[in-house]
Scaffold this motif. Structure first.
Motif, PDB file in Angstrom:
ATOM      1  N   TYR A  81       0.792  -1.262  -0.105  1.00  0.00           N
ATOM      2  CA  TYR A  81      -0.074  -0.056  -0.035  1.00  0.00           C
ATOM      3  C   TYR A  81       0.795   1.236   0.124  1.00  0.00           C
ATOM      4  CZ  TYR A  81      -4.031  -3.128   0.709  1.00  0.00           C
ATOM      5  OH  TYR A  81      -4.746  -4.230   0.413  1.00  0.00           O
ATOM      6  N   LEU A  82       2.147   1.191   0.735  1.00  0.00           N
ATOM      7  CA  LEU A  82       2.914   2.602   0.771  1.00  0.00           C
ATOM      8  C   LEU A  82       3.481   2.561  -0.736  1.00  0.00           C
ATOM      9  CD1 LEU A  82       4.910   4.435   2.102  1.00  0.00           C
ATOM     10  CD2 LEU A  82       6.516   2.569   2.116  1.00  0.00           C
ATOM     11  N   THR A  83       3.582   1.539  -1.476  1.00  0.00           N
ATOM     12  CA  THR A  83       4.114   1.727  -3.032  1.00  0.00           C
ATOM     13  C   THR A  83       2.967   2.201  -3.925  1.00  0.00           C
ATOM     14  OG1 THR A  83       5.803  -0.169  -2.278  1.00  0.00           O
ATOM     15  CG2 THR A  83       5.466   0.483  -4.840  1.00  0.00           C
ATOM     16  N   ILE A  84       1.855   1.613  -3.653  1.00  0.00           N
ATOM     17  CA  ILE A  84       0.765   2.054  -4.314  1.00  0.00           C
ATOM     18  C   ILE A  84       0.463   3.679  -4.202  1.00  0.00           C
ATOM     19  CG2 ILE A  84      -1.795   1.939  -4.636  1.00  0.00           C
ATOM     20  CD1 ILE A  84      -1.662  -1.192  -4.140  1.00  0.00           C
ATOM     21  N   VAL A  85       0.408   3.930  -3.026  1.00  0.00           N
ATOM     22  CA  VAL A  85       0.191   5.347  -2.610  1.00  0.00           C
ATOM     23  C   VAL A  85       1.251   6.194  -3.211  1.00  0.00           C
ATOM     24  CG1 VAL A  85       0.164   7.272  -0.887  1.00  0.00           C
ATOM     25  CG2 VAL A  85      -1.219   5.241  -0.458  1.00  0.00           C
ATOM     26  N   SER A  86       2.578   5.735  -3.380  1.00  0.00           N
ATOM     27  CA  SER A  86       3.710   6.460  -3.889  1.00  0.00           C
ATOM     28  C   SER A  86       3.521   6.421  -5.298  1.00  0.00           C
ATOM     29  CB  SER A  86       5.045   5.906  -3.638  1.00  0.00           C
ATOM     30  OG  SER A  86       5.267   5.950  -2.009  1.00  0.00           O
ATOM     31  N   GLY A  87       3.022   5.367  -5.942  1.00  0.00           N
ATOM     32  CA  GLY A  87       3.041   5.510  -7.267  1.00  0.00           C
ATOM     33  C   GLY A  87       1.755   6.452  -7.751  1.00  0.00           C
TER      34      GLY A  87
END
Length: 137
Positions: free
Chosen positions: A9-15
């Protein structure tokens, strides 16, 4: 929430943040430029802005989709192989006549997030079972 889900989820939000930044550079180039940490006299030429916008939009979509599809290995490769992008961006901002650590902070944060996310995916991998560790005879 598991550690793996946290990093996903951290990566999805960053993306998605990169998708937003890319769209902003394409739709509101001057406002996005100020947020990036540089100031130009464009005189109506937004070529840099469009290049930056499409780069961020494309990269953000790739990162978001790989994370959403649980493609951990591919995502780690993409994250680590492209860490030079925020490093170079940070360097450019710091070398600008008005550059300082505060204007470079979004790029520094991006570098830290990439390292944390890549390490998180690597170290949150499921442990190998005894069967996977045995060698065929």
């Amino acid at each position: 929430m598991t550690r793996l889900n946290f990093f996903k989820y951290l990566t999805i939000v960053s993306g998605l943040t990169l998708v937003f930044i890319g769209c902003r550079f394409l739709l509101q180039p001057e406002a996005a430029e100020a947020g990036f940490g540089l100031h130009f006299q464009e005189n109506g030429d937004y070529s840099f802005h469009y290049i930056k916008g499409i780069r961020d939009l494309g990269y953000g979509m790739i990162v978001t989709l790989l994370a959403a599809m649980n493609q951990r290995k591919a995502l780690m490769v993409v994250l680590l192989s492209s860490i030079f992008v925020p490093v170079v961006d940070m360097t450019l901002v710091l070398q600008a006549t008005h550059g300082n650590v505060m204007t470079a902070m979004p790029h520094i944060i991006a570098i830290v997030l990439i390292v944390i996310a890549a390490a998180g995916f690597h170290f949150s991998a499921h442990p190998l079972t005894r069967k996977q560790l045995s060698m065929p005879v």
